[in-house]
Write a protein that holds these residues in place. Structure first.
Motif, PDB file in Angstrom:
ATOM      1  N   ILE A  44      24.536  26.110   1.921  1.00  0.00           N
ATOM      2  CA  ILE A  44      23.071  26.112   2.024  1.00  0.00           C
ATOM      3  C   ILE A  44      22.552  27.543   2.111  1.00  0.00           C
ATOM      4  CG2 ILE A  44      21.088  25.340   3.369  1.00  0.00           C
ATOM      5  CD1 ILE A  44      22.727  22.982   4.311  1.00  0.00           C
ATOM      6  N   ASP A  45      21.572  27.859   1.301  1.00  0.00           N
ATOM      7  CA  ASP A  45      20.987  29.191   1.240  1.00  0.00           C
ATOM      8  C   ASP A  45      20.513  29.625   2.628  1.00  0.00           C
ATOM      9  OD1 ASP A  45      19.767  31.535   0.570  1.00  0.00           O
ATOM     10  OD2 ASP A  45      18.250  30.648  -0.740  1.00  0.00           O
ATOM     11  N   THR A  46      21.035  30.750   3.101  1.00  0.00           N
ATOM     12  CA  THR A  46      20.677  31.238   4.439  1.00  0.00           C
ATOM     13  C   THR A  46      19.248  31.756   4.494  1.00  0.00           C
ATOM     14  OG1 THR A  46      21.636  33.398   3.874  1.00  0.00           O
ATOM     15  CG2 THR A  46      23.065  31.817   5.016  1.00  0.00           C
ATOM     16  N   LEU A  47      18.636  32.025   3.332  1.00  0.00           N
ATOM     17  CA  LEU A  47      17.252  32.496   3.323  1.00  0.00           C
ATOM     18  C   LEU A  47      16.249  31.350   3.442  1.00  0.00           C
ATOM     19  CD1 LEU A  47      17.324  35.247   0.547  1.00  0.00           C
ATOM     20  CD2 LEU A  47      17.407  35.559   3.033  1.00  0.00           C
ATOM     21  N   MET A  48      16.738  30.138   3.372  1.00  0.00           N
ATOM     22  CA  MET A  48      15.840  28.989   3.452  1.00  0.00           C
ATOM     23  C   MET A  48      15.582  28.647   4.916  1.00  0.00           C
ATOM     24  SD  MET A  48      16.119  25.418   1.353  1.00  0.00           S
ATOM     25  CE  MET A  48      17.763  25.021   1.948  1.00  0.00           C
ATOM     26  N   ASP A  49      14.333  28.457   5.250  1.00  0.00           N
ATOM     27  CA  ASP A  49      13.942  28.152   6.620  1.00  0.00           C
ATOM     28  C   ASP A  49      14.616  26.860   7.087  1.00  0.00           C
ATOM     29  OD1 ASP A  49      12.751  27.720   9.046  1.00  0.00           O
ATOM     30  OD2 ASP A  49      10.677  27.792   8.304  1.00  0.00           O
ATOM     31  N   ALA A  50      15.468  26.960   8.114  1.00  0.00           N
ATOM     32  CA  ALA A  50      16.239  25.805   8.586  1.00  0.00           C
ATOM     33  C   ALA A  50      15.350  24.700   9.133  1.00  0.00           C
ATOM     34  CB  ALA A  50      17.243  26.245   9.653  1.00  0.00           C
ATOM     35  N   THR A  95      21.946  26.748  -3.264  1.00  0.00           N
ATOM     36  CA  THR A  95      22.648  27.927  -2.744  1.00  0.00           C
ATOM     37  C   THR A  95      21.901  29.228  -2.967  1.00  0.00           C
ATOM     38  OG1 THR A  95      23.842  28.235  -4.840  1.00  0.00           O
ATOM     39  CG2 THR A  95      24.842  26.784  -3.191  1.00  0.00           C
ATOM     40  N   GLY A  96      21.085  29.298  -4.030  1.00  0.00           N
ATOM     41  CA  GLY A  96      20.437  30.551  -4.375  1.00  0.00           C
ATOM     42  C   GLY A  96      21.372  31.493  -5.104  1.00  0.00           C
ATOM     43  N   ASN A  97      22.490  30.995  -5.607  1.00  0.00           N
ATOM     44  CA  ASN A  97      23.478  31.819  -6.310  1.00  0.00           C
ATOM     45  C   ASN A  97      23.666  31.326  -7.738  1.00  0.00           C
ATOM     46  OD1 ASN A  97      24.114  33.462  -4.055  1.00  0.00           O
ATOM     47  ND2 ASN A  97      25.412  31.838  -3.236  1.00  0.00           N
ATOM     48  N   LYS A  98      24.041  32.265  -8.631  1.00  0.00           N
ATOM     49  CA  LYS A  98      24.316  31.898 -10.015  1.00  0.00           C
ATOM     50  C   LYS A  98      25.679  31.232 -10.120  1.00  0.00           C
ATOM     51  CE  LYS A  98      21.636  35.445 -12.456  1.00  0.00           C
ATOM     52  NZ  LYS A  98      21.695  36.501 -13.503  1.00  0.00           N
ATOM     53  N   THR A 157      12.816  23.527   7.748  1.00  0.00           N
ATOM     54  CA  THR A 157      12.184  22.768   6.660  1.00  0.00           C
ATOM     55  C   THR A 157      13.107  21.730   6.040  1.00  0.00           C
ATOM     56  OG1 THR A 157      12.847  24.305   4.895  1.00  0.00           O
ATOM     57  CG2 THR A 157      10.804  24.801   6.099  1.00  0.00           C
ATOM     58  N   TYR A 158      14.353  21.664   6.488  1.00  0.00           N
ATOM     59  CA  TYR A 158      15.267  20.724   5.834  1.00  0.00           C
ATOM     60  C   TYR A 158      16.141  20.000   6.837  1.00  0.00           C
ATOM     61  CZ  TYR A 158      18.895  24.392   6.315  1.00  0.00           C
ATOM     62  OH  TYR A 158      19.767  25.324   6.795  1.00  0.00           O
ATOM     63  N   ASP A 159      16.575  18.809   6.389  1.00  0.00           N
ATOM     64  CA  ASP A 159      17.579  18.021   7.093  1.00  0.00           C
ATOM     65  C   ASP A 159      18.897  18.245   6.366  1.00  0.00           C
ATOM     66  OD1 ASP A 159      19.358  15.744   7.618  1.00  0.00           O
ATOM     67  OD2 ASP A 159      17.672  14.889   8.718  1.00  0.00           O
ATOM     68  N   VAL A 160      19.925  18.652   7.095  1.00  0.00           N
ATOM     69  CA  VAL A 160      21.208  18.983   6.477  1.00  0.00           C
ATOM     70  C   VAL A 160      21.734  17.824   5.644  1.00  0.00           C
ATOM     71  CG1 VAL A 160      23.626  19.570   6.919  1.00  0.00           C
ATOM     72  CG2 VAL A 160      21.811  20.672   8.229  1.00  0.00           C
ATOM     73  N   SER A 161      21.570  16.598   6.144  1.00  0.00           N
ATOM     74  CA  SER A 161      22.102  15.440   5.424  1.00  0.00           C
ATOM     75  C   SER A 161      21.432  15.274   4.062  1.00  0.00           C
ATOM     76  CB  SER A 161      21.926  14.166   6.258  1.00  0.00           C
ATOM     77  OG  SER A 161      20.549  13.890   6.481  1.00  0.00           O
ATOM     78  N   GLU A 162      20.124  15.594   3.979  1.00  0.00           N
ATOM     79  CA  GLU A 162      19.426  15.465   2.706  1.00  0.00           C
ATOM     80  C   GLU A 162      19.900  16.527   1.716  1.00  0.00           C
ATOM     81  OE1 GLU A 162      14.906  15.042   0.869  1.00  0.00           O
ATOM     82  OE2 GLU A 162      15.186  15.925   2.851  1.00  0.00           O
ATOM     83  N   VAL A 163      20.099  17.745   2.213  1.00  0.00           N
ATOM     84  CA  VAL A 163      20.602  18.809   1.343  1.00  0.00           C
ATOM     85  C   VAL A 163      22.003  18.466   0.848  1.00  0.00           C
ATOM     86  CG1 VAL A 163      21.115  21.266   1.167  1.00  0.00           C
ATOM     87  CG2 VAL A 163      19.214  20.506   2.596  1.00  0.00           C
ATOM     88  N   MET A 164      22.843  17.934   1.746  1.00  0.00           N
ATOM     89  CA  MET A 164      24.209  17.555   1.369  1.00  0.00           C
ATOM     90  C   MET A 164      24.212  16.392   0.370  1.00  0.00           C
ATOM     91  SD  MET A 164      26.468  19.570   2.596  1.00  0.00           S
ATOM     92  CE  MET A 164      25.265  20.774   2.020  1.00  0.00           C
ATOM     93  N   LYS A 165      23.225  15.496   0.507  1.00  0.00           N
ATOM     94  CA  LYS A 165      23.125  14.411  -0.481  1.00  0.00           C
ATOM     95  C   LYS A 165      22.842  14.994  -1.858  1.00  0.00           C
ATOM     96  CE  LYS A 165      19.405  12.081  -1.314  1.00  0.00           C
ATOM     97  NZ  LYS A 165      18.217  11.218  -1.264  1.00  0.00           N
ATOM     98  N   CYS A 166      21.960  15.986  -1.927  1.00  0.00           N
ATOM     99  CA  CYS A 166      21.655  16.621  -3.208  1.00  0.00           C
ATOM    100  C   CYS A 166      22.872  17.352  -3.764  1.00  0.00           C
ATOM    101  CB  CYS A 166      20.488  17.594  -3.052  1.00  0.00           C
ATOM    102  SG  CYS A 166      18.889  16.770  -2.942  1.00  0.00           S
ATOM    103  N   ALA A 167      23.619  18.015  -2.875  1.00  0.00           N
ATOM    104  CA  ALA A 167      24.843  18.678  -3.324  1.00  0.00           C
ATOM    105  C   ALA A 167      25.841  17.657  -3.852  1.00  0.00           C
ATOM    106  CB  ALA A 167      25.452  19.475  -2.177  1.00  0.00           C
TER     107      ALA A 167
END
Length: 832
Positions: free
Chosen positions: A746-752, A715-718, A754-764
């Motif tokens: 998902i951090d809006t500053l991250m280049d879309a 997220t890029g947030n504390k 460069t990532y697959d949403v499903s992979e980011v959601m798996k990490c979450a």
């Protein structure tokens, strides 16, 4: 004719009035509170509630033991809400469970395919725990509970497929101790290829008991044929099944698949009134399916801390990942460029092996092992072979060849079978040399022992002379080491020598010169320990100096702890200590300098965070995971960090993460995984609830902190940020997760791109699993790293995380009693 009808009428009337101990007749019923016992009163059948649950289920349990233990459940996924339930026969002849006396739609039914017209139909409970639907006069069977198991495998029950009735019998775990609903784990015989048992988590293999060896399943060394058990395995065109019986009827034993994914054999100890665990798997890393990846081999009997190797003739597909203990990429054949098929040079024999997955292996039971070798030698695609039944009465028989990738092989200390892997001449010679070297091992050990003794004597006398010289120099200098700084504490002579080599003492003048006398321009930042400075030694090596401030809550104990620990730990994802300085009032730690500062410098600042695309963030997550796994499992010491947070993760030139600050870490014994303290340490926002509330800490405490880190990196947030609906970031994400809107995090500053949403959601998802409130629900770091390394994996649903309740903000004081502060480190119950 009238007489015949009258006889039938009186017969049915008589049957409806008879209340047999072990039988329910067609015109009878069973209400909630009524219990049907088997003839010998070994088992009972009726309504029950598991644990503290108020829901009612129909099942079978042991009648002779004090602790109610359910072995079969009828309506496991459709419970009755109260005590109005009823068990009776339907007009078709099915035994059914209804929610009430007047119920018309059953919650559960035996669901016999054909309507049963026999007036003498009955349901009988046997002393083996089998509920049978049968004709009470002729004995003809229409249905039995043994054909539809729950989570328990009883003696004389059969698992597997039988063509006679078309049933495939398998076990399914409960969801929890209080919910017998169908859980995540199933235990069944896989008939594809050469039949073998599998324990699945969802559709993913979890543990493989292996193929039938002639006496046992290859992956269950403790199974065997004891004097108490009769084991049978049927494998033919019409049936592939497995059963076991007990020779002593007084023995109460069962096999279960529990909700955590363990296969257990339990035996009731009457005098102690408890279930004794005879064996339980999986337990160690090598038990888990394909732990070492494709063509990898697991050997827990090795003296090395890392149990994975490649099979003979194979090498790591990704050597760098393999070095970092990430074996998910597996191994590949050596000399891959050789495309010409040539006659085999030979086979390497591996002993005491659970042979690889046989799902794709063909089998020929009509040839000998010698003929099997010849057949494999002539076939260019054959990569390995083994006997099909190596424990048969006539010796090893049958041939099992492999023609592709191999999965899930391992070594046992005193079980398993011989396994032969095809290799070329060079590899065969290497393995032959390795084998012959064992013959000289005793001689070499003897010589090495004598040499080591002489070397220790030389080192000892050199050490004494060095100490005398050092003491003379110290007496002539203003620098001194306080007596409280006792490096000899709990260290052997050899450990002290190692420490002196790896963590030398720096002079204060040297550090002062390197840091320009601790100038503000050289200051990199500050933490709970004190300020950190950049320095350059005379040899131009760049260093980072942590200087203990006088008002720091961390003192000599934390200082000694960090020196003692970090000097003994070597891993790519741990920061490297170069030495320390203890003079006058000064206490300093000298580390390698990492130019990219700490993780919080990037993820909590917009101008820097934009530099972190998803591959970099994922690399940081995996690197931290590898470092924590090393601390928990792979290092010589078992370490719990206890203060894992973004500011304690440093980044090198390549953005490789390195865990730092071991002042609060704790060393555990070999098998110890948890402890307690009256001195709560850690950082708000990263501290697990059991640590913050009760002083209990374990490897799962670090897992909690790691989960917070994952969510912050995504997220890029504390975590300390307060949201309208929650007191922190974790609670905010949990709320979105429940509404199916988690991708908004998902951090809006991250280049879309460069990532697959499903992979980011798996990490979450993994992050939420790590921050679950109960420590027992959180995965360990080996499971976390496995989940991170899999592209497609069935993850369990996360439970409610800790510290997510929003509390009323104190506007007057500018704070919130419910918030967590990421920049405050606790070394006592009060923050400092």
């Amino acid at each position: 004719m009238k007489v015949f009808v009258l006889v039938i009428f009186f017969f049915l009337l008589l049957q409806s009035c008879i209340s047999s101990v072990d039988t329910i007749m067609r015109r009878q019923s069973l209400r909630d509170g009524d219990v049907l016992f088997s003839l010998g009163r070994r088992f009972a059948f009726g309504f029950f509630s598991p644990g503290a649950s108020k829901l009612r289920y129909v099942g079978i349990w042991y009648a002779q033991i004090s602790k109610q233990t359910v072995v079969w459940v009828a309506n496991r996924d459709r419970p009755v809400n109260d005590t109005s339930g009823l068990i009776k026969f339907s007009s078709r002849g099915d035994l059914c469970v209804y929610a009430s006396v007047n119920g018309t739609e059953p919650l559960w039914s035996t669901n016999v395919s054909d309507s049963i017209s026999e007036p003498t139909l009955a349901a009988k409970l046997s002393d083996s725990g089998n509920l049978v639907l049968l004709d009470s006069v002729t004995g003809r069977t229409f249905w039995e509970s043994f054909g539809h198991p729950a989570d328990t495998f009883l003696p004389f029950m059969r698992l597997g497929f039988t063509g006679k009735d078309g049933l495939d019998r398998f076990l399914t775990s409960w969801r929890s101790p209080e919910d017998p609903g169908s859980g995540n784990f199933t235990y069944r015989i896989q008939r594809k290829g050469f039949p073998q048992l599998f324990l699945y988590k969802g559709v993913t293999p979890w543990w493989r008991p292996g193929s039938w060896t002639g006496r046992r399943w290859s992956g269950v060394p403790k199974m065997g044929r004891g004097h108490m058990f009769n084991i049978s395995f049927v494998n033919n065109q019409d049936e592939v099944s497995f059963a076991y019986g007990v020779t002593d009827a007084s023995v109460i034993t069962r096999i279960i698949v529990n909700e955590r994914g363990n296969d257990q054999r339990l035996t009731w100890i009457a005098r102690d009134e408890r279930w004794n665990e005879f064996w339980s798997v999986p337990k160690e890393n090598c038990d888990y399916y394909a732990h070492c990846g494709v063509n990898g081999h697991c050997d827990p009997t090795t003296s090395e801390t890392f149990v994975c190797t490649c099979l003979p003739g194979f090498e790591p597909k990704f050597p760098r990942d393999w070095f970092l203990r990430d074996t998910s990429g597996g191994c590949r054949k050596k000399n891959r460029a050789a495309s010409k098929c040539r006659e085999r040079d030979g086979f390497v024999k591996l002993e005491r092996v659970k042979i690889p997955d046989t799902s794709a292996a063909g089998v020929d039971m009509n040839i000998t092992l010698k003929e099997c070798k010849q057949r494999c030698s002539r076939n260019c695609s054959c990569v390995a072979y083994a006997s099909a039944h190596h424990e048969s009465e006539g010796g090893a028989i049958g041939c099992l060849p492999w023609h592709g990738d191999m999965l899930d092989s391992r070594t046992y200390s005193n079980s398993g079978q011989d396994f032969y892997v095809s290799v070329d001449a060079e590899e065969l010679a290497r393995w032959n040399r390795k084998g012959s070297s064992g013959k000289r091992r005793v001689f070499l050990i003897l010589i090495s022992s004598i040499s080591a003794g002489m070397l220790l004597m030389v080192i000892f006398f050199s050490y004494v002379r060095k100490q005398r010289k050092s003491n003379r120099n110290k007496r002539s200098s203003t620098a001194f080491i306080p007596s409280s700084f006792d490096f000899e504490d709990s260290l052997t002579f050899e450990e002290d020598e190692e420490r002196n080599r790896e963590s030398p003492l720096f002079e204060l003048s040297t550090i002062a010169t390197a840091t320009n006398n601790f100038s503000v321009q050289n200051k990199l930042g500050a933490g709970g320990f004190g300020p950190v400075y950049k320095g350059v030694l005379q040899n131009r090596m760049e260093i980072a100096v942590k200087r203990l401030s006088r008002n720091s809550g961390q003192g000599m104990e934390e200082f000694k702890n960090e020196v003692r620990l970090i000097s003994k730990l070597q891993h790519r994802n741990l920061v490297r200590i170069l030495g320390c300085c203890v003079e006058l009032e000064e206490k300093m730690l000298i580390y390698e300098y990492l130019p990219n500062k700490s993780l919080d410098y990037f993820i909590f600042h917009e101008e820097h965070r934009a530099e972190l695309d998803w591959p970099k963030r994922m690399g940081i997550i995996r690197g931290i995971a590898r470092g924590v796994l090393y601390l928990h499992q792979d290092s010589r010491l078992r370490i719990i960090h206890r203060d894992l947070k973004d500011s304690n993760v440093l980044l090198d030139n390549d953005m490789t993460p390195k865990i730092a600050d071991f002042g609060l870490a704790r060393i555990f014994g070999g098998n110890q995984i948890e402890g307690s303290t009256n001195r709560v340490v850690g950082t708000y926002g990263y501290m697990s609830p059991e640590h913050a509330m009760d002083g209990q800490f374990s490897v799962k405490s670090d897992v909690y902190s790691f989960g917070v880190l994952i969510l912050e990196i995504i997220t890029g947030n504390k975590n300390s940020a307060v949201y309208e609906e929650s007191s922190n970031l974790v609670g905010h994400i949990w709320g979105l997760w429940g509404k199916g809107e988690a991708r908004e995090i998902i951090d809006t500053l991250m280049d879309a791109e460069t990532y697959d949403v499903s992979e980011v959601m798996k990490c979450a998802h993994i992050g939420l699993l790590c921050v679950q409130e109960s420590a027992s629900d959180r995965p360990d770091m080996s499971a976390v790293l496995f989940m991170l390394g899999q592209n497609a994996i069935d993850l369990p649903s996360p439970k409610h995380p800790a510290f997510t309740v929003l509390r009323k903000r104190n506007v007057k004081n500018g704070g919130s009693s419910g918030c967590s502060f990421n920049d405050v480190t606790l070394t006592s119950v009060q923050g400092r």
